[in-house]
Every structure is written in structure tokens, then in C-alpha cells.
Design a protein around this motif. Structure first.
Motif: not given
Length: 125
Positions: A1-15
């Protein structure tokens, strides 16, 4: 399963929330580029087990050096084949490392075609 983030801030939060074993990270992200995300992940002791593979269209030697300086485990230049990606994923994770069910992929829409579920790493023989 993948989780996609569309910008760096969102991605860092998800990580930070999901604590994945592996992050497939694009360099060209809005608000916070992939190098900044990579540096932030590597600076967080709680994420010490998270490995990052940078996937990018930028192929200059300085780009790969920047990725490694930010703490990326590997750097892949687009275009690449699914076989190449799988090989780099397995090499990055190494023998004896198991994937958790969730892998985070930070991508822009142009590179969404790279989001494929990967089989588990092979056993060491």
C-alpha cells in the motif's frame, strides 16, 4: 500500500505519523523540496530506521551528491524501469529487513506512474 503526499510538508507529516521503512521521494515538491524532507527525516531520531530513495528527473552529479548529503540511501534518475526500482529497493532494504505494510511515496502527478506495490524482498540464501 502507498500513501501519497502532494507537497513536502504533507509528506513529512505522513512520514512522522506512519514511520515507514521506506520513502520514495521526489526532489521537485512544492513548499519543501525533497532534499529538505530527507534532511528532516534523517535528523529525527524517531525515524532512524526509515530509508529514503530519491526519484528525480534531475541527473546532474551535484544532484546525486545533494541527495546523499541529505541522507538518502539511494538516488534514481527518471526514467527508470520498474525492475530498476525494485532492485534499488531490495538493495536499500538489504537482507533480513522486512517491509511494513505501508510505504510512503511522495510524488507529483507527473511521477505517479512509479507508484506500484512491490513484492517483499527476497530471502538471503
Amino acid at each position: 500500500e502507498f500513501v501519497v503526499a502532494h507537497d513536502g510538508h504533507e509528506g513529512l507529516e505522513k512520514v512522522r505519523a506512519e514511520r515507514p521503512d521506506l520513502v520514495l521521494l521526489d526532489v521537485m515538491l512544492p513548499h519543501m523540496d525533497g532534499y529538505e524532507v530527507c534532511t528532516a527525516v534523517n535528523a529525527d531520531p524517531a525515524l532512524s530506521g526509515t530509508r529514503i530513495i530519491i526519484l528525480t528527473g534531475q541527473g546532474q552529479r551535484s544532484d546525486s551528491l545533494n541527495a546523499l548529503a541529505a541522507g538518502a540511501a539511494a538516488y534514481l534518475t527518471k526514467p527508470f524501469s520498474p525492475h530498476e526500482l525494485l532492485s534499488v529497493v531490495r538493495e536499500t532494504l538489504g537482507c533480513g529487513v522486512r517491509l511494513t505494510p505501508l510505504t510512503i511515496s511522495l510524488t507529483t502527478s507527473a511521477s505517479d506512474n512509479c507508484n506500484r506495490q512491490l513484492p517483499p524482498s527476497p530471502r538471503c540464501g
